[in-house]
Design an enzyme around this catalytic site. Structure first.
Site, mmCIF file in Angstrom:
data_model
loop_
_atom_site.group_PDB
_atom_site.id
_atom_site.type_symbol
_atom_site.label_atom_id
_atom_site.label_comp_id
_atom_site.label_asym_id
_atom_site.label_seq_id
_atom_site.Cartn_x
_atom_site.Cartn_y
_atom_site.Cartn_z
ATOM 1 C CG LEU A 66 -10.850 7.952 19.617
ATOM 2 C CD1 LEU A 66 -9.757 7.571 18.653
ATOM 3 C CD2 LEU A 66 -10.424 9.156 20.450
ATOM 4 C CG LEU B 277 -0.557 6.387 22.051
ATOM 5 C CD1 LEU B 277 0.137 5.189 22.692
ATOM 6 C CD2 LEU B 277 0.465 7.341 21.466
ATOM 7 C CB ALA C 70 -5.283 6.358 14.791
ATOM 8 C CB SER D 267 2.109 8.462 10.808
ATOM 9 O OG SER D 267 2.497 7.590 9.776
ATOM 10 C CD GLU E 12 1.989 5.591 4.964
ATOM 11 O OE1 GLU E 12 1.154 5.920 4.119
ATOM 12 O OE2 GLU E 12 2.998 4.932 4.701
ATOM 13 C CE1 TYR F 32 -2.886 5.918 10.312
ATOM 14 C CE2 TYR F 32 -0.967 6.311 8.933
ATOM 15 C CZ TYR F 32 -1.526 6.098 10.174
ATOM 16 O OH TYR F 32 -0.716 6.091 11.285
ATOM 17 N N GLY G 262 0.296 -5.884 15.258
ATOM 18 C CA GLY G 262 -0.902 -6.527 14.701
ATOM 19 C C GLY G 262 -0.543 -7.365 13.476
HETATM 20 O O1 G4F Z 1 3.258 -2.821 7.378
HETATM 21 P P1 G4F Z 1 2.499 -1.866 6.561
HETATM 22 O O2 G4F Z 1 1.041 -2.135 6.404
HETATM 23 O O3 G4F Z 1 2.791 -0.442 7.183
HETATM 24 P P2 G4F Z 1 2.676 1.047 6.604
HETATM 25 O O4 G4F Z 1 1.671 1.138 5.531
HETATM 26 O O5 G4F Z 1 4.062 1.511 6.278
HETATM 27 O O6 G4F Z 1 2.119 1.847 7.866
HETATM 28 C C1 G4F Z 1 2.606 1.620 9.175
HETATM 29 O O7 G4F Z 1 3.613 2.567 9.473
HETATM 30 C C2 G4F Z 1 3.174 3.935 9.520
HETATM 31 C C3 G4F Z 1 4.386 4.783 9.857
HETATM 32 O O8 G4F Z 1 5.021 5.116 8.655
HETATM 33 C C4 G4F Z 1 2.069 4.096 10.534
HETATM 34 F F1 G4F Z 1 1.655 5.376 10.596
HETATM 35 C C5 G4F Z 1 0.910 3.184 10.165
HETATM 36 O O9 G4F Z 1 -0.124 3.280 11.136
HETATM 37 C C6 G4F Z 1 1.433 1.749 10.135
HETATM 38 O O10 G4F Z 1 1.849 1.411 11.437
HETATM 39 O O11 G4F Z 1 3.116 -1.805 5.081
HETATM 40 C C7 G4F Z 1 4.485 -1.549 4.869
HETATM 41 C C8 G4F Z 1 4.817 -1.741 3.397
HETATM 42 C C9 G4F Z 1 3.869 -1.021 2.441
HETATM 43 O O12 G4F Z 1 4.648 -0.391 1.451
HETATM 44 C C10 G4F Z 1 3.033 -2.112 1.816
HETATM 45 O O13 G4F Z 1 2.591 -1.849 0.490
HETATM 46 O O14 G4F Z 1 4.681 -3.131 3.081
HETATM 47 C C11 G4F Z 1 4.035 -3.242 1.825
HETATM 48 N N1 G4F Z 1 3.428 -4.582 1.746
HETATM 49 C C12 G4F Z 1 3.758 -5.541 0.844
HETATM 50 N N2 G4F Z 1 2.994 -6.631 1.030
HETATM 51 C C13 G4F Z 1 2.442 -5.050 2.530
HETATM 52 C C14 G4F Z 1 2.169 -6.355 2.085
HETATM 53 N N3 G4F Z 1 1.794 -4.500 3.583
HETATM 54 C C15 G4F Z 1 0.842 -5.244 4.209
HETATM 55 N N4 G4F Z 1 0.213 -4.723 5.275
HETATM 56 N N5 G4F Z 1 0.531 -6.531 3.788
HETATM 57 C C16 G4F Z 1 1.168 -7.124 2.725
HETATM 58 O O15 G4F Z 1 0.868 -8.265 2.369
#
Ligand code: G4F
Length: 333
Positions: free
Chosen positions: A63, A84, A86, A129, A131, A153, A189
């Protein structure tokens, strides 16, 4: 009539693999864009599409390279293009703002430009998204809600969304934006919180670890099933006119609730195992996302089917099975 041809960037990911399955079931000829390293290391990097490899054509491209994207579009001559790919992990976009912005914005721009030149009648889907809403001024969020992204992002996705809209308006391309809220599955993932929780619960149940470190437990997300969300992508490209659509369940749950349900399904109490880790908090958090998918419902006939509990249970069952623990032990959803 000849088979429709679809080009999918990000075909090796969660959404790409479900979309390829869906389009194969509709007799499409599938072309996928992958990194060269993926072709050289299929065991690891093509694991989600291993069962499809004899039915898809893979093209090595980056990309970050307009020339390589241009060559793929020229060779594939797609009728539909689903963009898709990114850098999709929000946390990483704080660690490396530059690569997230470069890959996500330039990659989308290169692909749009290549499609316009080499396959101008191709219908284009951009994976926007929730986001993009960031610190949203209203709840629930719909197609009219203003974007207030809180990460590079999110900013990169707003740019991709605007590029897609601009190609539609300026050049008459059939270009549609899906504004997809969080969507999960057993193919998610491990870096994303849902899979981190279900795989962590499974390892705790297997006695391989006892604690699970998490960041912000009070963040709320609208979580649906990825297999259903790729259907909405396809439906968007079957319309007479291109438009932008929110895809969501219309329910929001906290990270804490997700953990509570997943641990309880394995007969465990989340409070005995979850340890808060302040380093996992983001410099700027999106606290609440809740989507209003009524336009998708009205115009595409799409609505989410899998409940929050079913989603958690399906993901946990897959992770328990990977640990050789019967998922029959998991409390039904
Ligand atoms: O699972 P997350 O990393 O997803 P996030 O940031 O919502 O983004 C995902 O969804 C988006 C669509 O809205 C996509 F565009 C994006 O590519 C991705 O697929 O985190 C979800 C929530 C956040 O608020 C984060 O702060 O979970 C909270 N969180 C709390 N503890 C955590 C953790 N997130 C991650 N990854 N790891 C933790 O330990």
């Amino acid at each position: 009539m000849s088979r429709k041809r679809a080009l999918i960037t990000g075909i090796t990911g969660q959404d790409g693999s479900y979309l390829a399955e869906l389009l194969l079931s509709k007799d499409y000829e599938i072309h996928g864009v992958v990194r060269r390293v993926a072709i050289e290391d299929p065991e690891h990097r093509l694991s989600r599409i291993r069962h499809l490899l004899d039915r898809v054509t893979l093209h090595a491209a980056s990309l970050e390279s307009y020339a390589s994207i241009h060559s793929v579009v020229e060779a594939a001559q797609p009728d539909e293009c689903y963009h898709l790919a990114a850098q999709s992990f929000v946390t990483y976009s704080f660690d490396d703002e530059f690569s997230t912005l470069n890959t996500n914005i330039n990659g989308t721009h290169y692909l749009l430009s290549a499609v316009k030149r080499m396959a101008p009648r191709c219908r284009f889907y951009f994976a926007g998204s929730s986001e993009m809403f960031g610190a949203a001024a209203e709840t629930p969020q719909n197609e009219q809600t203003r974007f207030r992204p809180r990460s590079c992002y999110g900013i990169s996705k707003v740019a991709g969304y605007e590029l897609t809209r601009n190609y539609r308006e300026a050049y008459g391309m059939f270009a549609a934006n899906g504004i997809l809220f969080n969507h999960e599955s057993p193919r998610r993932g491990y870096e994303f919180v849902t899979r981190k929780i279900t795989s962590g619960v499974a390892k705790i149940a297997a006695g391989k670890q006892s604690k699970l470190a998490l960041g912000n437990l009070s963040a709320r997300r609208d979580w649906g099933h990825a297999r259903e969300y790729v259907e909405a992508m396809w439906l968007m490209l079957q319309r007479e006119q291109p438009d932008d659509y929110v895809v969501a369940t219309g329910e929001t749950h906290s990270v804490e609730e997700f953990a509570q349900v997943a641990f309880a399904a394995a007969g465990l109490d989340w409070r005995d195992h979850v340890v808060p880790n302040p380093t996992l908090f983001r410099p700027a958090e999106v606290h609440l996302l809740l989507g209003d998918a009524s336009r998708a419902n009205r115009e595409l006939g799409w609505s989410a089917k899998t409940s929050f509990h079913q989603l958690v249970h399906e993901m946990l069952a897959a992770d328990l099975e990977a640990q050789n623990i019967s998922s029959a032990g998991a409390t039904a959803g």
